[in-house]
Every structure is written in structure tokens, then in C-alpha cells.
Design an enzyme around this catalytic site. Sequence first.
Site, short mmCIF file in Angstrom:
data_model
loop_
_atom_site.label_atom_id
_atom_site.label_comp_id
_atom_site.label_asym_id
_atom_site.label_seq_id
_atom_site.Cartn_x
_atom_site.Cartn_y
_atom_site.Cartn_z
N HIS A 1 0.87 -1.18 0.00
CA HIS A 1 0.00 0.00 0.00
C HIS A 1 0.91 1.23 0.00
CE1 HIS A 1 -2.76 2.97 1.83
NE2 HIS A 1 -3.75 2.17 1.50
N ASP B 1 3.06 -4.74 8.04
CA ASP B 1 1.85 -3.94 7.94
C ASP B 1 0.67 -4.91 8.01
OD1 ASP B 1 -0.38 -2.58 7.10
OD2 ASP B 1 0.50 -1.77 5.26
N GLN C 1 -4.50 -5.35 6.81
CA GLN C 1 -5.50 -6.23 6.18
C GLN C 1 -5.47 -7.64 6.77
OE1 GLN C 1 -7.80 -5.21 4.22
NE2 GLN C 1 -7.02 -3.24 3.52
N LYS D 1 -10.47 -0.82 10.28
CA LYS D 1 -10.65 -2.03 9.45
C LYS D 1 -10.92 -3.24 10.33
CE LYS D 1 -7.27 -0.30 6.09
NZ LYS D 1 -7.93 0.20 4.88
N CYS E 1 -4.75 2.56 -3.63
CA CYS E 1 -3.52 3.08 -3.04
C CYS E 1 -2.38 2.09 -3.23
CB CYS E 1 -3.68 3.40 -1.56
SG CYS E 1 -4.87 4.68 -1.24
C1 LIG Z 1 -2.23 -2.84 3.55
C2 LIG Z 1 -2.62 -1.47 4.03
N1 LIG Z 1 -1.71 -0.69 4.61
C3 LIG Z 1 -2.02 0.54 5.05
C4 LIG Z 1 -3.28 1.06 4.93
C5 LIG Z 1 -3.56 2.43 5.44
O1 LIG Z 1 -4.49 2.43 6.47
P1 LIG Z 1 -4.86 3.77 7.21
O2 LIG Z 1 -5.41 4.67 6.15
O3 LIG Z 1 -5.87 3.42 8.23
O4 LIG Z 1 -3.61 4.32 7.78
C6 LIG Z 1 -4.26 0.29 4.32
C7 LIG Z 1 -5.62 0.82 4.15
O5 LIG Z 1 -6.11 1.09 3.10
C8 LIG Z 1 -3.92 -1.00 3.85
O6 LIG Z 1 -4.83 -1.76 3.24
#
Ligand SMILES: Cc1ncc(COP(=O)(O)O)c(C=O)c1O
Lengths: 157, 418
Positions: free
Chosen positions: B135, B212, B215, B238, B376
Site C-alpha cells: 500500500h 503492515d 488487512q 478495518k 492506493c
Molecule cells: C495494507 C494497508 N496498509 C495501510 C493502509 C492504510 O491504512 P490507514 O489509512 O488506516 O492508515 C491500508 C488501508 O487502506 C492497507 O490496506
Amino acid sequence: MDSSQLYQEIILDHNKKPRNWGKVADCTHKSEGLNPLCGDHIWVTLKLADGAIDAIAFEGQSCAICKASASMMTAAVKGRKVDEVETLVQEFRDMTTGKLDVAGGAHHLGRLTVFAGVKDLPVRVKCAILPWHTLHAALTQEAVASTEGDNDPIAAG
Amino acid sequence: MSAVPLQTPASGPLDLERVRADFPILSEVQVHGKPLVYLDNAASSQMPRPVIDRLVRYQTREHANIHRGVHYLSAVATDAYEAARGTVRRFLNAREDREIVFTSNVTDAINLVAHGYGRAFLGAGDEIVITHMEHHANIVPWQMLCEEKGAKLRVAPIDDAGEVVMEEYEKLFNPRTKLVSVTHVSNALGTVNPVKEMIAIARHHGVPIMIDGAQAVQHMPVDVQALDCDFYAFTGHKLFGPTGVGVLYGKAALLEKMRPFRGGGDMILSVTFEKTTYNTIPFKFEAGTPPIAQAIALAAAIDYVKEIGLDRIAAHERELLRYATESLQAIPGVRIIGTAREKASVLSFYVGDVHPHDVGTLLNDDGIAVRTGHHCAQPVMQRYGIPATARASFAFYNTLAEVDKLAASVRWVQKLFG
Ligand SMILES: Cc1ncc(COP(=O)(O)O)c(C=O)c1O
């Protein structure tokens, strides 16, 4: 409104068989349009002669709304004088942002009014407007048009 | 600690009707006169009644600023906030509460590590390893760090199925490798990475590794000690919790030697104009008033998920993913992007040559919420040569009947575009 009302025959047709697809080889003006939100990315090339659009073409990668808008735009502006084109750009922008009621007010949009419904789909307004921004940018010799920042149809309100 | 009312029996298959009744939004919202079919859980999930109730209870009976007052409410709020930290610790099976830092989201947690660890310990020529499926939140902070330090970002490739090519990942390690940060589950492809193996490789080379988990935690149990990762991050919204709160787990020894991220109140022990002494971990990283209500509600969400049971959640989601994959694959022209062997319930797809934004707009007519775009994760899109995908992502409250609606709607879109 149901968006299927927007995806009318004419828009689907232009999406499938875009008119004026490609490049004007001996163009005098060109611009690139980018909508970072959904990845629409188009190029408009045109040739001005005697203050009118002699030839215009577009190509790129985009959603149906954007592609049909670009296709119908090229058909609508071909042969028109620059000031008439700029009027159309303004009217199209006003229609899709809900500032021009095409049923009531006077305008020159003709068949382009099939895009009037996009005003009820705020996230898709940018898709419809992108080709027009890009055309405007080409005419004013900006290299890249974007639907973000100053050109944001919503923020620019 | 707050007890979550038991809404479903603790064993046996999910009672979907009862589970769905816990989520008010699923019955309260209609789209175009049709029941909401919410398939955008990977972007943000919905909140069950016990979590909403916890927020309300906190705001109506417990709120004050924390760590600051001798008065009754401040103590109540502080206790609830610190209890939430304990809930998160148990959820991740961390050793100590002080290894849990509350952040504002996972993005914030990654930036914290980029700043607190990266800026302190990386230099020119050093290398950071990520994968091609990250992401943007797990790309951009590292790029910024590289730019500042003259360090280099190395990217492990993925194959056509959307799996990390492990030999290539391992080949990236060299004496300049100073940090690894990889996603546990891909938000765009659904791939579940073999993080245990990836961590072992990093460990073998003596390089700290961050995962990270944005998900992952909503789909499977995560044990940071068993994984032996150095950092693990996730985001509350999430995991059926509120927006505005995220979590960074870090090994105490690492957190201790890291720089604070932001300066301000709460993160200090003493301040004079000559010298400030930083607070101990985790408070060193929690400058300013933290998301108190959100952290407490996140703990309620964790309690809720535990009641339902991550094993049962995983079983039901496996079924949803299998059925959705079959149903969409059965439609001529539909192409599924991301076909890894191990997948979470995330399904990216392409309908003929219809642009995903048109697909999303038209599915919305049927009340179906899917995400369309690059998620993203633009490098993933570039890898497959597409600008975007439509993505259906399922939570445990989704049903097979909703999958049928999705498939029917996709067929209709395809017919419309002829
Ligand atoms: C794999 C991953 N990392 C990071 C994020 C970023 O999450 P947040 O916007 O809550 O910081 C997301 C969310 O879309 C994600 O799916």
C-alpha cells in the site's frame, strides 16, 4: 438517480466506438489530462487554422463517462471558433456541476446534455469534465491538465 | 474491562442473522431503495452495536483527559485507556503492555517507525526492502526517508498470481540492508504473504522487520511472539473499530532506542528550556492527547471479534471467497486479479473491457458497495498493466446471498456494455 440513466445508448456507443480517436499528426496544440483519483489519462491534440479547430483527436485510457465525453466533445467542437469552444467548455462545466439547468436556460450543448445526469454522481463529475479541461488546457497551451487543485470542478465551486 | 454482550454462541458455525443484527448500518441503510450490500470492508469495516455502545458509554460517563488529573474522571478514563492497551497486547500476544503504542492509524505507525527508527539509524547507501504489493502507506514513508538519507528502496517482485517471489526477496539482502517492511495481506490482491518465512529471512540477516497488518488482523489470529517480527502495525477502522486509532507493536528494546516521533505533552518526563527528558515507552511516542475514546472502542471491537472467534470468522470468509471467486469466474470475460494460493477475502476483478469505475457506479445502483480504483497500490496496478480494479472485500457479516447479488449485478453490467 440511478446511474444507469446516465449510461444511455449514446454514451455506451461513444465509449465503444470513440470518434476522433488517435492523434492529429500536424497538431498546433496539445495537452495531457489526468484524473489521479480514478486513473483517467487522456491526450488531446488539435490543429487550429484561422482561429477555428480544423482537426482534433484524443486517445488514452479512461472510464466510459470520460471516453464518451471526450468523443462527443471532439465531434462537437470540430470546425468551431475558439471563443465558441470556450463557451461550450464553460457550459459543459456548469451543466455537470449543477450550475446550468439545461432544461431551462439557454445554451449551445445540444446532444451533450446527455451528461447532465452526472451532476447527481459527484464522484464521476471529474470523469466527464476531464476532456474539457484538457481541451481548454491545450487551447491555452498548458502542458498538463489535472482535475485536482485549481481545476477541481467541485472545489472551484 | 468492558464485557461485550454475548450475541452469538461461542462455538459452531456463525449465526449470520444474529451477527448481522449486531451491525445497525446493515439494516438501516438503503441505497436506491435496495438493501445495502457492503463489500468494501478492506477500505473500512462497519461497527457493531457493542462497539458503538462502548463509545457512547465512554462519552456519557467516563471522559476526561488521561494521565493528567487526580480527579475521578481522569482516573476512570486513564484506566480504560490503559486497559485497552492491555486488550491489544493480548490480541497480538505481545510480551508487555509497553510494547503497544497507540497511533492515529497504520499510516501513522509506519511513519513513526520511519522517523523514530529510520531517521535515527539509517544512513547514506543503506537499503530498505519492501515488496511490489505494498500500500502507498508502506512505500511513501520509506521513499521520503531514502530521499533524506540517501538510502535506497529495494523492491521484492511479485509473480502473476500475486505472490512474492521468495528467492528474489532473499536475494535483496546484503550488508547494506537495514530495514524490511512488508504487508501481511495485500489490500489490492488479497495475497496472504508467508510473513513467518519472510521474518525468518530478515532475522537470519540480522535486519529488523516491520509487518503492515492493516488487512490481516481482521481475518486471522496474529501472534507477534510466534512471528518474531520487530514491528507490527494495524488500524482500528478495518477491525470493526472507529477511525482515528491505530496500533504499533514494537519490541521493547527497539522502541527504547528509537527517537520520539512528535514532541509535546505526555511524551516527556521533565521539561526545562535547557533540557527535556523523554518519557518511557510507550508514552514517548504518544505526544499530545491520544485518541482515548477510539482506543477504548477499539478494545471493545477486539473483544467482539474474539467473542465471534477468529477461527469461525476465517472459516466463513474462506467460504465467501471461494463462492465469490467461482461465481465471478463463471462469468465470461471476468478476470480475477490476484490468484495467490493463500488469500484473505479480498477479490479484485476486471469485467471485460469495462472500466472499473463504471462497474462500481453501476453496482451501486443495486446497493452494492465495492471499491474501484488503484487501492492506493499503484505499483500493483502497473504490474498487471491496468489502471484500476473493482474490488469486493468481505467481512464475516457478509452472506452467500450477497455474493449472488454481486454476480448478478456484474452480469447486468456486462450486458449493458454489450
Ligand atoms: C495494507 C494497508 N496498509 C495501510 C493502509 C492504510 O491504512 P490507514 O489509512 O488506516 O492508515 C491500508 C488501508 O487502506 C492497507 O490496506
